[in-house]
Design a protein around this motif. Structure first.
Motif: not given
Length: 57
Positions: A21-22, A27-28, A32-36
């Motif tokens: 889970e970690g 990874g998520l 998401v940070k890269d996409l933003m």
């Protein structure tokens, strides 16, 4: 419910599940940070809608 197809992993072990889970969470968060950053910097998108909150009138 769980399937355990890889003999080198133990999907029924709570510690293993928490570790995976970690890994997925990290990874998520990175994706998401890269996409933003791409949306804001390269495409000049206001993903937070700040223009509405900061506009006068």
């Amino acid at each position: 419910m769980c399937e355990d197809w890889n003999e080198g992993e133990n999907g029924f072990n709570e510690k293993y599940v928490e570790e995976m889970e970690g890994v997925v969470k990290g990874g998520l968060e990175s994706e998401v940070k890269d996409l933003m950053e791409e949306l804001e910097d390269e495409m000049k998108a206001d993903i937070w809608g700040l223009y509405e909150k900061g506009s006068i009138g």
